[in-house]
Write a protein that holds these residues in place. Sequence first.
Motif, PDB file in Angstrom:
ATOM      1  N   LEU A 190       0.835  -1.200   0.000  1.00 52.52           N
ATOM      2  CA  LEU A 190       0.000   0.000   0.000  1.00 52.52           C
ATOM      3  C   LEU A 190       0.878   1.262   0.000  1.00 52.52           C
ATOM      4  O   LEU A 190       0.585   2.237  -0.695  1.00 52.52           O
ATOM      5  N   LEU A 198      -6.334  -2.569   7.277  1.00 50.61           N
ATOM      6  CA  LEU A 198      -6.088  -3.249   6.009  1.00 50.61           C
ATOM      7  C   LEU A 198      -6.455  -4.720   6.173  1.00 50.61           C
ATOM      8  O   LEU A 198      -5.778  -5.447   6.892  1.00 50.61           O
ATOM      9  N   TYR A 225      -3.567  -2.613  -4.993  1.00 47.67           N
ATOM     10  CA  TYR A 225      -3.238  -1.681  -3.906  1.00 47.67           C
ATOM     11  C   TYR A 225      -3.531  -0.238  -4.324  1.00 47.67           C
ATOM     12  O   TYR A 225      -3.787   0.614  -3.477  1.00 47.67           O
ATOM     13  N   VAL A 252      -7.101   0.006  -3.365  1.00 46.79           N
ATOM     14  CA  VAL A 252      -7.174   0.174  -1.911  1.00 46.79           C
ATOM     15  C   VAL A 252      -6.864   1.625  -1.556  1.00 46.79           C
ATOM     16  O   VAL A 252      -7.564   2.267  -0.765  1.00 46.79           O
ATOM     17  N   LEU A 253      -5.802   2.143  -2.163  1.00 43.79           N
ATOM     18  CA  LEU A 253      -5.361   3.509  -1.873  1.00 43.79           C
ATOM     19  C   LEU A 253      -6.433   4.531  -2.238  1.00 43.79           C
ATOM     20  O   LEU A 253      -6.724   5.449  -1.473  1.00 43.79           O
TER      21      LEU A 253
END
Length: 358
Positions: A153, A267, A339, A342-343
């Motif tokens: 991440l 996370l 990721y 996710v970010l």
Amino acid sequence: MVSAAAQAGVVAACVVLFVPMGLAGWHLSRNKVLFFSGALFVSLAVGVHLSPYLPSVPHLLATSFFVPGPGAASAAASSGTSCVPFLHRVSWSDAASAGAAANGLGGGTARTWSWPPSLASACGFARLSRDDASLLLNGSWVMVAGDSQARLLVLALLRLLLDPAAAAAAEPELFRRHSDYRAAVPARGISVDFVWAPFESNLTRLLREDLRLAPRVPDVLVLGSGLWHMLHVTDAASYGDALASVAGAAKSLRSPLPVPPPHMFWLGLPHLVNHMLNTDAKRAHMNGTMLRAYDHEVDQRGLVRGDGGPFLLLDVGKLTQGCGQQCTADGMHYDGEVYDAVLHIMLNALVIESQQRI
Ligand SMILES: *[C@@H]1O[C@H](CO)[C@@H](O)[C@H](O)[C@H]1NC(C)=O
Ligand SMILES: *[C@@H]1O[C@H](CO)[C@@H](O)[C@H](O)[C@H]1NC(C)=O
Ligand SMILES: *[C@@H]1O[C@H](CO)[C@@H](O)[C@H](O)[C@H]1NC(C)=O
């Protein structure tokens, strides 16, 4: 009715334009007010115009950019809750090979994520450009602590904030085995810390000792662990107890602060593709049954928001499953695109929360 709506739209647009501008000097740790260029503002304006019903201005402020609009989000938005529950509704598709090359992904079919356009416009979700992201995080301290998922991440964050050459240069240091890492974007006063903390006890210690005694707390705190526990301890109930300690430590970190508490994210565990795991021990201990039991503990131990906890869950399990097996080489670590999703979910959650804290 139409003209009243149009007037309200103009008022809303002014509020959205000028309030953040007036407050833009405060960085994320103060009053969280952001001034956005480009995409977010445009999608906001579109959202206002399409709206069949316009809330009063105070209501608009309280719910930030998220006016009721067409699509799935309208019920939630008009009932006063935000679009946060919709952040994980991303879809995956095969990327054109040029795009895949640009993302630095290797051979094979690269996958790319997006929010469905109707959801993006109803909720104002947007992929942030480098400029918008650095404006959002201007003056902020971001700390990410955990295992290799947390490290990936951080890599996604550096790839967004830094130019490609600087991000590539940072990688070897970041990936030095089992160690901490610090990066900065001096022009924006942003600092990013990665803290190697593979076990939950490492996270609890970080919260209870290191951060409690520090003169300043991070503005954004992302924690996550569980894979090491699953491999080395292999006991879901004990993992749950450890998570309860993390939750307790995070809550006690929040309460006595004179400054706004950090924005906290957890996370989640990735989807594990058992037959692709690269050691016998991993294949034996990290099976679907175990993963479900561990995921269940994350939901049940007062850690995440839905369960009364301080952390907003970044659902890596859902995103890794969405990207699929072709996005992983070892059944555990996934391509950068996961990721990146996710970010962006995290950054868009920060936009929402920042507006709510006005
Ligand atoms: C960014 O933060 C710095 C201080 O950290 C501040 O001087 C500057 O005005 C901020 N810029 C914006 C656009 O908020
Ligand atoms: C994390 O915790 C484990 C078990 O308590 C400990 O052995 C290890 O030294 C800790 N690692 C770090 C980086 O603090
Ligand atoms: C999953 O792993 C656990 C721990 O190693 C083991 O006890 C269990 O039998 C495994 N279950 C399956 C279905 O393989």
